[in-house]
Scaffold this active site. Sequence first.
Site, short mmCIF file in Angstrom:
data_model
loop_
_atom_site.label_atom_id
_atom_site.label_comp_id
_atom_site.label_asym_id
_atom_site.label_seq_id
_atom_site.Cartn_x
_atom_site.Cartn_y
_atom_site.Cartn_z
N TYR A 67 -14.90 -59.68 29.56
CA TYR A 67 -15.41 -58.33 29.77
C TYR A 67 -16.34 -57.98 28.61
O TYR A 67 -15.91 -57.60 27.54
CB TYR A 67 -14.28 -57.31 29.87
CG TYR A 67 -13.36 -57.50 31.05
CD1 TYR A 67 -13.71 -58.32 32.12
CD2 TYR A 67 -12.13 -56.86 31.10
CE1 TYR A 67 -12.86 -58.49 33.20
CE2 TYR A 67 -11.28 -57.03 32.19
CZ TYR A 67 -11.65 -57.85 33.23
OH TYR A 67 -10.80 -58.02 34.30
N PRO A 213 -8.45 -50.73 42.40
CA PRO A 213 -7.39 -50.10 43.18
C PRO A 213 -7.76 -48.83 43.92
O PRO A 213 -7.06 -48.43 44.85
CB PRO A 213 -6.32 -49.80 42.12
CG PRO A 213 -7.10 -49.61 40.87
CD PRO A 213 -8.23 -50.59 40.95
#
Length: 291
Positions: A67, A213
């Site tokens: 990341y 999510p």
Amino acid sequence: MTEDTLIAHESGTFEIAGKQVARLGFGAMRLTGPGIWGEPADREECRRVVRRAVELGVQLIDTADSYGPHVSEEIIREAIHPYPDDVLIATKAGLTRSGPDEWAPVGRPEYLRQQLEMSLRRLGLDRIDLFQLHRIDAKVPLEDQIGELRKFQDEGKIVAIGLSEVTVDEIEECRRIAEIVTVQNRYNLTDPTSEDVVDHCTREGIGFIPWAPVAAGELVEPGRLVDTIAKRHEATPGQVALAWLLARTEVMLPIPGTSRVTHLDENVKAARLALDPEEVDQLTRAAREAA
């Protein structure tokens, strides 16, 4: 202190690496630039996000060496090191970066070892509680990849092992080599394709960490199911999506991510949203129909 301090604890708890953590965690992928590449637009705001997450009771913070690369891990350390005893930092290795939105799996043991050592250094840790294989590398024997992670355990450099983007068969193959405590696959109201993995993890007591999510697609349009339920509870569609995940199974560990404190506060309040069983069933059916 505010009335929302420790609100994440209302999501329930799950044990990972000997720690009981709030089931609603924080995904640190967005603490980076566009394409999950380079510096974020506001590094100090990202540090505030991490500190605020802990203030709100978030205990599972999920990141990865890729990341940025490296940027997310660095920001987490800058924000909250030395880490509170009840905070679990989970990171991953196994994907290389050659540019924005470009990801390539590399599972060679020597590469995984290098990335573990670098993550330990960046995070300021002697041991990582949860170390996840970011992707299985089809070019490297699985026993070599999971076997190397098992060596990290034996050496005391990691506590627990997790997987990412795997099938049920792959989970079981890995479990023949080492204990697997979490699985991280994409799973949300618009993409329930990992439902068999969710069910398997529920049966086996393996934590399931759904990435992306809060996606809800057409279900959030005015008059559609998520919109209707959100208005009924005076909540946001994202909160409904997270509450559905938390109600789906006790092993579910959602990790919504953001680079803004206001968005973080909104996400974490999903821990307080209690959907009734009929709403959960309606959302589950709608997700399956949308797949």
